[in-house]
Scaffold this active site. Structure first.
Site, PDB file in Angstrom:
ATOM      1  N   HIS A 150       0.793  -1.235   0.000  1.00 19.65           N
ATOM      2  CA  HIS A 150       0.000   0.000   0.000  1.00 19.65           C
ATOM      3  C   HIS A 150       0.827   1.289   0.000  1.00 19.65           C
ATOM      4  O   HIS A 150       0.786   2.092  -0.937  1.00 19.65           O
ATOM      5  CB  HIS A 150      -0.902   0.037   1.247  1.00 19.65           C
ATOM      6  CG  HIS A 150      -1.738  -1.181   1.456  1.00 19.65           C
ATOM      7  ND1 HIS A 150      -2.881  -1.426   0.737  1.00 19.65           N
ATOM      8  CD2 HIS A 150      -1.610  -2.219   2.315  1.00 19.65           C
ATOM      9  CE1 HIS A 150      -3.420  -2.565   1.149  1.00 19.65           C
ATOM     10  NE2 HIS A 150      -2.671  -3.065   2.106  1.00 19.65           N
TER      11      HIS A 150
HETATM   12  C1  BDR Z   1      -3.095   0.652   5.357  1.00 20.36           C
HETATM   13  O1  BDR Z   1      -3.273   0.109   6.651  1.00 20.36           O
HETATM   14  C2  BDR Z   1      -2.054  -0.331   7.188  1.00 20.36           C
HETATM   15  O2  BDR Z   1      -2.187  -1.618   7.685  1.00 20.36           O
HETATM   16  C3  BDR Z   1      -1.029  -0.216   6.103  1.00 20.36           C
HETATM   17  O3  BDR Z   1       0.206   0.228   6.641  1.00 20.36           O
HETATM   18  C4  BDR Z   1      -1.604   0.814   5.156  1.00 20.36           C
HETATM   19  O4  BDR Z   1      -1.235   2.119   5.516  1.00 20.36           O
HETATM   20  C5  BDR Z   1      -3.778  -0.238   4.345  1.00 20.36           C
HETATM   21  O5  BDR Z   1      -5.139  -0.328   4.626  1.00 20.36           O
END
Ligand code: BDR
Ligand code: CA
Length: 313
Positions: free
Chosen positions: A243
């Site tokens: 992400h």
């Molecule tokens: C987001 O949530 C976190 O677990 C990850 O770091 C990312 O920023 C994805 O939904």
């Protein structure tokens, strides 16, 4: 063109870590003014420690790391150890940081840093819940004018949710903060799950990280391996979504991404859909557009950029 000044607001998190490394590996395009840690994936004591571990891994103990808010604005903290492990950085065995925290609260650092800069010259890169950013905007509304752009990872439209059926983790954890940010009037670019679920760490992409052969390449290989376990099973996909690095990749090579300038509102009241990003992708309302909502990424181009940059550290 001079490097863009950014503050990374983060809750590392393996994918946050890779996003930070990508920024630190790209000094021609990005000048990292500082990192501000927030509670999110794991509690604050771990996120600020992890941020310092990553700075040291990159050989950049000179980057100041500030501790910020340890809980959302008006709700108990929800964490994600089920994804990131109990340290938040499970996977590689990295040493505890030697560098200390910078003095002062992250919210004050954000305010003072923005106030010291010209209007429209600092980009904020939130990679976790938006608590620190919203607190800074609430405490010092004058700083909004200093923001060049907020490029944040959060939300979803077509992919809907990951922590609940209708909400993405970062927005869900502190929806009130997200609402303040989305209503702030600052230029916003959103990197939602719709994009990050196309940026999958396949075995070949993971092997390319490891093949760099440096401590950074090997650590990123191990981090993304760990991170993959949960999401690969959940989505039955060939790799887990990476992400947060999409945010820093967007700053370096925006033409890897496409999106629409649309209205995005945050659900803060419904128990069932709390934290939903209500994105008017199809333009079916007359609500004023407030965000560039990305929808697609050239995944091969993204991983090529990431691997090439990580090899520079
Ligand atoms: C987001 O949530 C976190 O677990 C990850 O770091 C990312 O920023 C994805 O939904
Ligand atoms: Ca994150």
């Amino acid at each position: 063109m001079s490097a863009r000044k950014i503050i990374i607001d983060t809750d590392p998190g393996q994918d946050d870590a890779v996003a930070i490394l990508l920024a630190l590996a790209s000094p021609d395009e990005i000048e990292v003014l500082g990192l501000t840690a927030v509670a999110g994936n794991v509690p604050l004591a771990l996120t600020h420690k992890n941020a310092r571990i990553i700075c040291e891994l990159a050989g950049r103990a000179d980057v100041p790391v500030y501790a910020g808010c340890d809980a959302p604005m008006s709700r108990p903290l929800v964490t994600a150890e089920h994804v990131h492990g109990k340290t938040g950085l499970d996977g590689p065995d990295l040493p505890d940081p030697v560098m200390g925290l910078a003095d002062g609260h992250a919210v004050d650092y954000i305010i003072e840093t923005l106030r010291a800069q010209d209007a429209g010259t600092v980009t904020l890169c939130p990679l976790g819940p938006l608590t620190n950013i919203a607190m800074a905007f609430q405490k010092a509304p004058d700083i909004v004018a200093k923001v060049q752009e907020i490029v944040l990872m959060g939300g979803a439209y077509f992919e809907v949710g990951n922590i609940t059926p209708t909400a993405e983790f970062n927005i869900y954890v502190d929806p009130e903060a997200a609402e303040i940010v989305f209503k702030s009037g600052a230029p916003i670019t959103v990197v939602p799950l719709d994009v990050t679920h196309k940026a999958l760490v396949t075995p070949a992409r993971n092997a390319a990280f490891r093949a760099i052969g440096t401590p950074v390449g090997i650590a990123v290989g191990k981090m993304t391996d760990f991170f993959e376990r949960f999401d690969k099973e959940k989505y039955a996909s060939p790799g887990a979504p990476l992400h947060d690095p999409c945010v820093t990749a967007y700053l370096i090579q925006p033409d890897l991404f496409t999106g629409r300038h649309i209205n995005v509102e945050i659900e803060t009241r419904s128990d069932l859909t709390l934290g939903m990003t209500v994105a008017d992708w199809w333009g079916v309302t007359d609500r004023t557009p407030n965000a560039m909502f990305l929808g697609d990424v050239d995944a091969d181009g993204f991983f090529a950029l990431l691997t090439e940059r990580l090899a520079r550290l």
